[in-house]
Design a protein around this motif. Structure first.
Motif, PDB file in Angstrom:
ATOM      1  N   GLY A  16     -61.331 -65.312 -18.274  1.00 51.61           N
ATOM      2  CA  GLY A  16     -61.245 -66.653 -18.712  1.00 51.61           C
ATOM      3  C   GLY A  16     -60.265 -66.836 -19.892  1.00 51.61           C
ATOM      4  N   LEU A  17     -60.546 -65.891 -20.835  1.00 50.99           N
ATOM      5  CA  LEU A  17     -59.631 -66.088 -21.981  1.00 50.99           C
ATOM      6  C   LEU A  17     -58.257 -65.818 -21.710  1.00 50.99           C
ATOM      7  N   GLY A  22     -52.709 -68.261 -22.674  1.00 49.71           N
ATOM      8  CA  GLY A  22     -51.493 -67.923 -21.930  1.00 49.71           C
ATOM      9  C   GLY A  22     -50.173 -68.485 -22.870  1.00 49.71           C
ATOM     10  N   ALA A  23     -49.136 -68.790 -21.959  1.00 48.23           N
ATOM     11  CA  ALA A  23     -47.942 -69.150 -22.337  1.00 48.23           C
ATOM     12  C   ALA A  23     -47.988 -70.507 -23.307  1.00 48.23           C
ATOM     13  N   PHE A 189     -55.591 -75.084 -22.598  1.00 50.85           N
ATOM     14  CA  PHE A 189     -56.852 -73.976 -22.648  1.00 50.85           C
ATOM     15  C   PHE A 189     -57.688 -74.346 -21.564  1.00 50.85           C
ATOM     16  N   ALA A 190     -57.368 -75.034 -20.383  1.00 46.97           N
ATOM     17  CA  ALA A 190     -58.440 -75.456 -19.368  1.00 46.97           C
ATOM     18  C   ALA A 190     -58.561 -74.167 -18.413  1.00 46.97           C
ATOM     19  N   ALA A 216     -65.964 -67.821 -23.414  1.00 49.23           N
ATOM     20  CA  ALA A 216     -64.334 -67.759 -23.419  1.00 49.23           C
ATOM     21  C   ALA A 216     -63.852 -68.824 -24.059  1.00 49.23           C
ATOM     22  N   LEU A 217     -64.508 -70.188 -23.972  1.00 49.84           N
ATOM     23  CA  LEU A 217     -63.686 -71.476 -24.076  1.00 49.84           C
ATOM     24  C   LEU A 217     -63.831 -71.595 -25.878  1.00 49.84           C
ATOM     25  N   ALA A 218     -65.049 -70.974 -26.269  1.00 50.00           N
ATOM     26  CA  ALA A 218     -65.230 -70.987 -27.923  1.00 50.00           C
ATOM     27  C   ALA A 218     -64.177 -70.002 -28.440  1.00 50.00           C
TER      28      ALA A 218
END
Length: 406
Positions: A16-17, A22-23, A189-190, A216-218
């Motif tokens: 997830g991270l 990513g780019a 970051f979705a 992962a979102l945090a």
């Protein structure tokens, strides 16, 4: 044949991270600053709130339906077959274009212009081969990439925070500009949905998937917040808005010129990490759709030894390579952003219908998530909306014809 449950909590978080760091972290801040100016962090906050609401919906649904396919499956089970199909079609088509974009982005950082398309094809084939050999190899490579990218971002953050302050903003920002910046940063970051699409391969999914999604979102939001503060400090809102390579400009502004090559390497690795997670996620969603004949049935095959949807991944690699060799999608995938918001809108609507022991979070979060998706769609440039509607129109026509001819 079902996929094998080989991913632990750490593996799920890393995948997830890797999808979120990513780019986008190397490019999203400049257009977001053009929209929001000095209120960039307000836009990031709005994006984080919408992402959190959507993440709780995905986590709650994944705990009840721990299988491959993500919102395609949740929409079918909670709302009806057409709802699930719309989510799945938008994800597969939009993210296939994103794969090509990530491959081209990697090549732009890694090699000179004449070699970029061949290098992008090599990257797609290499990562598809890693995915083909099993999900544990995907997780190991994702771990290596995430650690390397985070190390580069740590250098950028340190340079930005310790460097001399940049010029202050000379203009304010409108509420619309803040919302537009939130939309741009939200798409960056979705990627937490990638964990849900791989629900059939996670051990103890009812417990692991919800925790992995929110963890992962945090972590991703924290990284984006630190980078955002550092960029605003050392560049200032207007210089950040005008930047083509904001992280590289930040280390130059701080006097850390030696770190510029590291930023280039980090951007290339981040593109590979996003591409790796995209290939895995699209393959699993295509597998789920093929099981229900929403894509050709032969794509539903699972490799007897490696326990991966090998035909779906091979088909995806072929299509992405064709796109890489013929079209430059880096600036022309607005419909992918449109598709992401439709995907999460359906996830929120599906989670709204859950009751009893399956409900883990208050319904108000699903209401806010759905509203956030609609509001952010309204901030998209009109070509992105038109392109998104066209892509979904083609998909709906395809399914209607298939059902009529069945």
């Amino acid at each position: 044949m079902e996929l094998a449950r080989r991913l632990g909590p750490a593996d799920a978080v890393v995948i997830g991270l890797g999808s979120m760091i990513g780019a986008g972290v190397f490019a999203a801040f400049a257009p977001a600053a053009r929209a929001a100016g000095s209120l960039l962090l307000a836009g990031l906050t709005v994006a984080a709130v919408v992402a959190y609401c959507n993440a709780t919906a995905s986590a709650q649904l994944a705990a009840q339906y721990p299988t491959s396919g993500g919102t395609y499956v949740y929409g079918r089970e909670r709302l009806g077959e057409w709802w699930g199909y719309v989510a799945g079609w938008g994800f597969v088509v939009g993210k296939t274009a994103s794969c090509a974009a990530m491959a081209l982005t990697f090549a732009a950082y890694a090699v000179p212009a004449p070699w970029q398309r061949p290098a992008a094809v090599v990257a797609v084939l290499a990562l598809a081969a890693v995915n083909y050999r099993g999900v544990t190899r995907t997780a190991r490579l994702a771990m290596i990439i995430v650690v390397a990218v985070l190390a580069v971002l740590a250098v950028v953050a340190t340079a930005g925070l310790l460097g001399p302050p940049g010029p202050a903003a000379s203009r304010g920002a409108s509420p619309y500009g803040v919302l537009q910046s939130a939309g741009l940063l939200f798409f960056a970051f979705a990627g937490y949905a990638r964990i849900a699409t791989m629900g059939e391969e996670v051990r103890e999914p009812q417990r692991t998937i919800p925790r992995a999604i929110l963890t992962a979102l945090a972590l991703a939001v924290g990284v984006y917040a630190v980078i955002g503060v550092a960029l605003l400090h050392v560049l200032g809102p207007e210089k950040l808005a005008a930047s083509v390579a904001p992280l590289a400009d930040a280390v130059h502004a701080a006097g850390w010129n030696w770190a510029a090559p590291l930023v280039r390497v980090g951007a290339a690795l981040a593109s590979l990490g996003a591409l790796l997670a995209l290939i895995a996620g699209i393959g699993r969603t295509a597998l789920a759709m093929a099981r229900h004949d929403d894509l050709p049935r032969w794509l539903s095959a699972v490799h007897p030894r490696y326990a991966v949807p090998h035909r779906a991944e091979i088909a995806l690699a072929v299509v992405v390579c064709a796109l890489v060799l013929t079209v430059d999608l880096r600036g022309a995938i607005g419909f992918s952003s449109f598709g992401v918001l439709v995907y999460y809108l359906i996830a929120n609507l599906a989670a709204w219908t859950q009751t009893g022991a399956d409900r883990r979070y208050p319904r108000i979060l699903q209401a806010l998530g759905a509203l956030g998706c609609v509001v952010l769609v309204a901030t998209l440039p009109w070509p992105a909306v038109v392109g998104g509607l066209a892509v979904f129109g083609v998909g709906l026509l395809y399914r209607a014809l298939r059902l009529r001819l069945a």
